[in-house]
Structures are given as C-alpha cells and as structure tokens.
Scaffold this motif. Structure first.
Motif, mmCIF file in Angstrom:
data_model
loop_
_atom_site.group_PDB
_atom_site.id
_atom_site.type_symbol
_atom_site.label_atom_id
_atom_site.label_comp_id
_atom_site.label_asym_id
_atom_site.label_seq_id
_atom_site.Cartn_x
_atom_site.Cartn_y
_atom_site.Cartn_z
ATOM 1 N N PRO A 51 -11.507 0.070 1.037
ATOM 2 C CA PRO A 51 -10.429 -0.591 1.775
ATOM 3 C C PRO A 51 -10.702 -0.730 3.269
ATOM 4 N N VAL A 59 -7.988 -7.360 0.866
ATOM 5 C CA VAL A 59 -7.199 -6.133 0.994
ATOM 6 C C VAL A 59 -5.909 -6.190 0.169
ATOM 7 N N ARG A 97 -4.713 -1.023 4.747
ATOM 8 C CA ARG A 97 -6.013 -0.427 4.415
ATOM 9 C C ARG A 97 -5.899 1.093 4.294
#
Length: 189
Positions: A51, A59, A97
């Motif tokens: 990520p 993402v 993320r």
C-alpha cells in the motif's frame, strides 16, 4: 515481448516472408507495443501489492481487498458521471495507504476502545481522540455507551468519523461524538 521474440513464435512460413519495411514487420511492431504496458506492470508487480508503493489509482482497489471500501461507498458507486478524481476518504490517499497497511492490526482490535481510537487516528491523520467508556458526554454513568471526543482538527472529517464509529463499535453500544472544544476543561476519568 520484442518484435523479434514474437517472430520466433510465428510458423516457419510467416518467418520466411518477413522483409524490412514489409507489412508483417509493421504488424509485429504493433504487437510488441501492445505488450509493453503489461510487461512494465509485471516487471514491478510487487509494488502494486504494497500500500505504500502502489500507484494512487490502485490504492482504492487494495482498500476493497481489505474491506475498507465500506467507509467510502460513494467513491465505489458506479453512478454514471461520478467523478473519481477525488480521494476516496476526506483525509487523502496517504491515510488510506496507512489504513491498508494497518488492516491486520485494526481487525485484531475491532470492537475495542484501543482499536477504535487507532482506527480514527490513522483514518483522519489526527491524533488526540479520547474515548469515555460507559459515560455520557456530561460524565454521567451510562452502560454500553461511549463518548468520543475528537480533536478540533478532525472536524473536517466528521462524516468519515461517524461512518467508522458506526462500523467499528460493537452493535449493542451507543455513542455520541463531541468536538474537543465543546468539552475543554473536563477531565477524563
């Protein structure tokens, strides 16, 4: 694949007819250019599953894999004309993320004050959330209730915070969300 690699896959008859500047050579060049984007992705495939290194457009897809898309349903809606240029959550792609990277930890602590506090802090990028368990906003005892006091900096993310609390708190627990400035001077038990 390069055009000379594709050429090796052709039957002998086609290979013998290849001439510089011929139509078959042009076709092989087109085929090679069509493979190029896929080969570029495959060469760096590992970066797509991390990520922190995945491309921005990938993402939200990773977030769906981690069941985090439930916090940004409008982004995932397939409405015609829906703009996908904005970040899926109000705090931006960086926070998303970090949520993906912390998904295992957050899942382990789901339904607990510790898990909810960490989830809110990671999702908003703002620290300083306080949770008063079994107390209402006035400090009075109230079983199966949590008062969440959010820092003033988290106010722009109120809708996201409410979605997170609704999803992450135990089903039998009620809650109220207060801003930090509304509770200044009150001590946490």
């Amino acid at each position: 694949m390069k055009s000379n690699e594709i050429k090796e896959l052709l039957p002998q008859l086609f290979q013998r007819t290849l001439r510089d500047g011929g139509p078959l050579n042009a076709l092989l060049d087109v085929m090679a250019s069509l493979h190029e984007p896929v080969e570029t992705v495959l060469a760096d495939l590992a970066t797509f599953f991390n990520p922190r290194t995945a491309p921005d457009k990938f993402v939200p897809y990773l977030a769906c894999w981690m069941d985090l898309d439930r916090f940004f349903p409008l982004y995932c809606a397939q409405n015609e004309g829906f703009q996908r240029n904005a970040d899926p959550i109000s705090s931006g792609n960086g926070s998303l993320r970090e949520l993906i990277a912390s998904a295992a930890f957050l899942s382990q602590w789901r339904g607990t004050a510790k898990g909810l506090k960490h989830f809110l802090e990671i999702a908003t990028g703002v620290g300083g959330f306080r949770l008063l368990e079994n107390l209402d906003g006035e400090g009075q005892p109230r079983p199966f209730h949590v008062c969440i006091i959010m820092p003033d900096d988290a106010e722009p993310h109120r809708a996201l915070i409410e979605r997170i609390v609704e999803q992450e708190k135990p089903a039998y627990v009620s809650y109220e969300l207060k801003s930090g400035s509304a509770t200044e001077g009150r001590e946490e038990p």
